[in-house]
Design an enzyme around this catalytic site. Structure first.
Site, PDB file in Angstrom:
ATOM      1  N   TYR A 150       0.861  -1.189   0.000  1.00 38.40           N
ATOM      2  CA  TYR A 150       0.000   0.000   0.000  1.00 38.40           C
ATOM      3  C   TYR A 150       0.890   1.229   0.000  1.00 38.40           C
ATOM      4  O   TYR A 150       1.895   1.274   0.722  1.00 38.40           O
ATOM      5  CB  TYR A 150      -0.888  -0.009   1.249  1.00 38.40           C
ATOM      6  CG  TYR A 150      -1.726   1.243   1.450  1.00 38.40           C
ATOM      7  CD1 TYR A 150      -2.783   1.542   0.591  1.00 38.40           C
ATOM      8  CD2 TYR A 150      -1.457   2.112   2.507  1.00 38.40           C
ATOM      9  CE1 TYR A 150      -3.563   2.686   0.788  1.00 38.40           C
ATOM     10  CE2 TYR A 150      -2.231   3.252   2.709  1.00 38.40           C
ATOM     11  CZ  TYR A 150      -3.277   3.534   1.845  1.00 38.40           C
ATOM     12  OH  TYR A 150      -4.042   4.658   2.040  1.00 38.40           O
ATOM     13  N   ASP A 156       9.235   2.262  -0.810  1.00 36.43           N
ATOM     14  CA  ASP A 156       8.328   2.956   0.114  1.00 36.43           C
ATOM     15  C   ASP A 156       8.711   2.527   1.528  1.00 36.43           C
ATOM     16  O   ASP A 156       8.384   1.417   1.960  1.00 36.43           O
ATOM     17  CB  ASP A 156       6.878   2.565  -0.218  1.00 36.43           C
ATOM     18  CG  ASP A 156       5.878   3.266   0.681  1.00 36.43           C
ATOM     19  OD1 ASP A 156       6.288   3.770   1.745  1.00 36.43           O
ATOM     20  OD2 ASP A 156       4.688   3.301   0.328  1.00 36.43           O
ATOM     21  N   LYS A 188       5.265   8.985   8.556  1.00 37.11           N
ATOM     22  CA  LYS A 188       5.090   8.486   9.921  1.00 37.11           C
ATOM     23  C   LYS A 188       6.183   8.977  10.871  1.00 37.11           C
ATOM     24  O   LYS A 188       6.122  10.109  11.344  1.00 37.11           O
ATOM     25  CB  LYS A 188       4.964   6.960   9.906  1.00 37.11           C
ATOM     26  CG  LYS A 188       3.766   6.530   9.021  1.00 37.11           C
ATOM     27  CD  LYS A 188       3.420   5.090   9.143  1.00 37.11           C
ATOM     28  CE  LYS A 188       2.416   4.638   8.124  1.00 37.11           C
ATOM     29  NZ  LYS A 188       1.021   4.721   8.502  1.00 37.11           N
TER      30      LYS A 188
END
Ligand code: PLP
Length: 442
Positions: free
Chosen positions: A159, A254, A282
């Protein structure tokens, strides 16, 4: 302390701070789609009503009902040092009176960029965004602009945020065109992205052989953590790097989840494989909204205003977000934090494996450092297909029983759990005791 007393006044004046989770969720559903601002928070995958949080500290979330929960979600990754870390709160408190946004450059953007580029040699230049999604969106446009090619390869189960080009699912075979994985994404756009099974070099080979000259980039989570935690098979990342070099496609890692989490340098500090572009998010924001795209300077210089690929953001490089991120990153330079995380993770893993053995349960457990998933399947999980063999009802039952015992695991079988440096061995042992009483053979 004028700002704190203003907050106290606000909190006292707001009836919302006195409502319980059930009332809040009922009211939320009337004014927010699904009652939430991000789907997984609705508990749809496990059922039931989500709890609302009043405040958080260390390893604990405190609900509106005043319950303390040991938190293994950590705001989905950012809170590696635990909630409300005193140094991050102090840095923000000092910065607040100086203003919350300027819309012109501030010194902290340069400071955090230098900090990162000096420590992560594969990041020669970096652009900050407000989320991981924005970073992924910029990476795809940049890859297309740099290579002047249209097609992208991604992997099922990875994702990268809700980017149109990446919210696609596989067609019926490796070389069939992908389909939109959400309403609102036009078929022609989805068809420019190949969605391949993770860990299967043959599918990659076939796709590159047929479309190699049209592929701008391959994007992946090097250790996928969005179908639960999955490991790349030995040689898979190396093979990917080789193919990208051979065909002139960019390799995009990613590391929104793994960056600064599995080590200060993320996965790339643990392997010899380096990406051309890397996404962060994050942890890099210390709990405030930050994402970033970084990598080779010759590619990054294609971004506006230096180059022709447009990317921008009103609040990008926001001073408070930069200060929170920089403070957290600096604290992470203390290698003992990663040792603590490994020790906590290792104790949890040993305990879980022991419990599974005692009860003769055959589940699949994956962990790297402070990230882990317990898959309720006896299959070896190597990709999305095998992850999907998990018994989701069993996971949901376990989730609710743990919650009743004051332990908050991810509200979905396919979300990775996180340990923070604020967790204690006592927290881990309480979690293991709870699991032991729950995980009985059915
Ligand atoms: N990339 C990965 C690996 C993620 O896990 C996420 C979010 O969970 C994103 C990108 C998107 O980040 P954000 O939610 O900040 O947009």
């Amino acid at each position: 302390m004028a700002s704190l007393s203003a907050f106290d006044k606000f909190a006292r004046a707001s009836e919302f701070t006195t409502l319980d989770s059930t009332t809040l969720f009922a009211r939320a559903k009337k004014v927010l789609p699904g009652g939430v601002n991000s789907p997984v928070r609705s508990f749809k995958a496990v059922g039931g009503t989500p709890f609302f949080v009043q405040h958080a500290s260390g390893s604990r979330l405190f609900t509106c009902e005043g319950r303390a929960l040991i938190d293994y979600v950590g705001s989905w990754g950012p809170m590696i040092l635990g909630h409300a870390h005193p140094e991050i709160i102090s840095a923000l408190s000092h910065a607040l009176p100086h203003g919350t946004s300027y819309g012109v450059p501030n010194p902290y953007e340069v400071e955090i960029a230098e900090w990162i580029t000096q420590r992560l040699p594969w990041i020669e230049k970096i652009r900050f965004t407000n989320s991981g999604t924005e970073a992924a969106l910029a990476a795809i446009r940049l890859a297309r602009g740099y290579t002047r090619r249209p097609r992208i390869i991604k992997f099922s189960g990875c994702y990268h945020g809700h980017v149109d080009s990446l919210l696609v699912k596989a067609g019926s075979g490796a070389l069939t065109l992908s389909q939109p994985d959400s309403a609102g994404i036009p078929d022609p756009l989805a068809s420019l992205t190949f969605c391949l099974p993770f860990n299967q070099p043959e599918a990659l080979d076939q796709t590159f052989e047929k479309f190699g000259e049209e592929i701008a980039a391959v994007i992946l989570e090097p250790y996928p953590a969005n179908a639960g935690l999955i490991f790349p098979r030995s040689g898979f990342l190396e093979h990917l790097r080789k193919l990208c070099d051979q065909y002139g496609a960019l390799l995009i890692f990613d590391e929104v989840m793994t960056g600064f989490r599995v080590s200060l340098g993320g996965i790339q500090a643990l392997t010899s494989i380096k990406a051309d572009l890397t996404l962060y998010g994050k942890i890099i924001g210390g709990g405030l909204p930050v994402g970033a795209i970084g990598g080779r300077a010759d590619i990054m210089d294609h971004l506006a205003p230096e180059g022709p690929v447009y990317q921008a953001g009103t609040l990008s490089g926001n001073p408070l977000a930069m200060i929170a991120g920089l403070t957290q990153l600096r604290l992470l330079e203390d290698q003992r934090i990663y040792e603590t995380l490994e020790n906590l993770g290792s104790r949890l893993e040993t305990g879980i494996r022991e419990i599974l053995k005692q009860h003769s349960l055959h589940y699949c457990f994956h962990r790297i450092g402070s990230m882990f998933t317990l898959f309720f399947t006896d299959k070896d999980v190597i990709d999305l297909e095998t992850a999907l063999t998990s018994n989701r009802q069993q996971y949901a039952d376990c989730f609710h029983k743990l919650l009743a015992k004051g332990i908050y695991w991810p509200p979905s079988q396919f979300e990775t759990a996180f340990i923070s440096a604020a967790h204690s061995f006592e927290d881990i042992d309480r979690t293991l005791d709870a699991l032991d009483s729950i995980l009985q053979p059915s």
